[in-house]
Design a protein around this motif. Sequence first.
Motif, PDB file in Angstrom:
ATOM      1  N   CYS A  66     -18.221 -56.497   0.012  1.00  0.00           N
ATOM      2  CA  CYS A  66     -17.754 -57.759  -0.666  1.00  0.00           C
ATOM      3  C   CYS A  66     -18.939 -58.470  -1.488  1.00  0.00           C
ATOM      4  CB  CYS A  66     -17.041 -58.584   0.182  1.00  0.00           C
ATOM      5  SG  CYS A  66     -16.292 -60.219  -0.651  1.00  0.00           S
ATOM      6  N   GLN A  67     -18.424 -59.029  -2.513  1.00  0.00           N
ATOM      7  CA  GLN A  67     -19.587 -59.678  -3.405  1.00  0.00           C
ATOM      8  C   GLN A  67     -20.279 -61.120  -2.617  1.00  0.00           C
ATOM      9  OE1 GLN A  67     -18.829 -63.072  -4.428  1.00  0.00           O
ATOM     10  NE2 GLN A  67     -16.829 -62.814  -3.483  1.00  0.00           N
ATOM     11  N   GLY A 152     -18.190 -64.910   5.637  1.00  0.00           N
ATOM     12  CA  GLY A 152     -17.649 -65.188   4.383  1.00  0.00           C
ATOM     13  C   GLY A 152     -17.183 -66.677   4.050  1.00  0.00           C
ATOM     14  N   SER A 153     -17.591 -67.175   2.873  1.00  0.00           N
ATOM     15  CA  SER A 153     -16.923 -68.524   3.006  1.00  0.00           C
ATOM     16  C   SER A 153     -15.526 -68.759   2.893  1.00  0.00           C
ATOM     17  CB  SER A 153     -17.745 -69.112   1.498  1.00  0.00           C
ATOM     18  OG  SER A 153     -17.119 -68.692   0.518  1.00  0.00           O
ATOM     19  N   CYS A 276     -12.296 -63.146   7.740  1.00  0.00           N
ATOM     20  CA  CYS A 276     -11.643 -62.644   6.808  1.00  0.00           C
ATOM     21  C   CYS A 276     -11.272 -60.858   6.975  1.00  0.00           C
ATOM     22  CB  CYS A 276     -12.220 -62.880   5.405  1.00  0.00           C
ATOM     23  SG  CYS A 276     -13.878 -62.233   5.259  1.00  0.00           S
ATOM     24  N   HIS A 277     -10.720 -60.231   5.931  1.00  0.00           N
ATOM     25  CA  HIS A 277     -10.438 -58.761   6.088  1.00  0.00           C
ATOM     26  C   HIS A 277     -11.804 -57.969   5.837  1.00  0.00           C
ATOM     27  CE1 HIS A 277     -10.346 -59.010   1.437  1.00  0.00           C
ATOM     28  NE2 HIS A 277     -11.061 -57.869   1.638  1.00  0.00           N
ATOM     29  N   SER A 278     -12.874 -58.636   5.306  1.00  0.00           N
ATOM     30  CA  SER A 278     -14.060 -58.062   5.382  1.00  0.00           C
ATOM     31  C   SER A 278     -15.006 -58.491   6.660  1.00  0.00           C
ATOM     32  CB  SER A 278     -14.879 -58.712   3.977  1.00  0.00           C
ATOM     33  OG  SER A 278     -16.025 -57.714   3.640  1.00  0.00           O
ATOM     34  N   ARG A 280     -17.067 -58.278   8.869  1.00  0.00           N
ATOM     35  CA  ARG A 280     -18.424 -57.517   8.848  1.00  0.00           C
ATOM     36  C   ARG A 280     -19.383 -57.883  10.188  1.00  0.00           C
ATOM     37  NH1 ARG A 280     -19.853 -59.648   3.055  1.00  0.00           N
ATOM     38  NH2 ARG A 280     -19.150 -61.437   4.357  1.00  0.00           N
TER      39      ARG A 280
HETATM   40  S1  SF4 Z   1     -13.779 -64.764   2.468  1.00  0.00           S
HETATM   41 FE1  SF4 Z   1     -14.432 -62.422   2.980  1.00  0.00          FE
HETATM   42  S2  SF4 Z   1     -13.518 -61.111   1.952  1.00  0.00           S
HETATM   43 FE2  SF4 Z   1     -13.078 -63.118   0.789  1.00  0.00          FE
HETATM   44  S3  SF4 Z   1     -14.710 -63.306  -0.637  1.00  0.00           S
HETATM   45 FE3  SF4 Z   1     -15.631 -64.122   1.198  1.00  0.00          FE
HETATM   46  S4  SF4 Z   1     -16.458 -62.333   2.431  1.00  0.00           S
HETATM   47 FE4  SF4 Z   1     -15.239 -61.566   0.538  1.00  0.00          FE
END
Ligand code: SF4
Length: 295
Positions: A66-67, A152-153, A276-278, A280
Amino acid sequence: MLRIDPGVVENVAKELYIRALKILPPDIKQGFDTLAARETAATAQNVLGTMIRNIAVAEATDNLLCQDTGIPIYNVTIGRGVELSGDDGAALKAAIRKGCERATREHPLRSSIVHPLTRANEHTSCGIGVPVIQIDHRDEIDGLRIEMIPKGSGSENNSWLKMAVPAEGIDAIKTFVIDCVLDAGGKTCPPTIVGVGVGGTADLCMHLAKIAATRPLGTHCADAEGAKLEDELSGAVNMLGVGPQGLGGDATAFAVHVELAATHITMNPVAVNMQCHSARRASAAITSAGVSYGF
Ligand code: SF4
């Protein structure tokens, strides 16, 4: 006695940030497969399929999942017989911070970290109090373990704490969790892991929610009542219809995870933090046999 050089920790901290951003843990991939297999909405099936393909393409091409490089968190566990070049932990934290900076500059990675008031970005993924570094001790493990989580934010922005009324008991906890998932909708990049902290003080409760949100899928609360609550809430949130990326469907969350602490007789704190779904994370063990990487 295992002597660990700060230079080794620095290199591991650098490698872990990059690995976490590029390789999704197997339990999360399995979670995607499970959700995709039981999804009934066509749009949600398409969104899940796109997410699964995104993971495969990122890993095959050595790109980021993810970015959003997230806010870097390092959880350190010091085992029996570890000597950290004779310091009190300050060198350990400095080495992790340097590794985080080097990952950002040398890879390079987008630095997502800014000063909270001036919004200045040092382009190091570091700043006041960041990376977040938690240090714990456990006699039952050998060597040093470091877990890295780029949070992730989108998911972190969806965090809540409620000091509920004790007389409302567990019903207040359940209602609050459901309200939070509905409030988050698609903003938290679902499917999520919903982390729920129950008990403790306000700050401990929030910390427990983060531990719950970042726990591997397939693990359960160590307390039997907490595990029962996880089961009930995991079923309930996937009946809300939020779906992947909030576009509707069954797959709102991989799971709800709960962590507990005792609390005061006149308190009933409940906190929610989402992953989130990413989802990590990466980990490393530094032992007398060398460095080994995992999740
Ligand atoms: S919350 Fe998670 S999936 Fe969404 S942009 Fe941020 S890292 Fe990526």
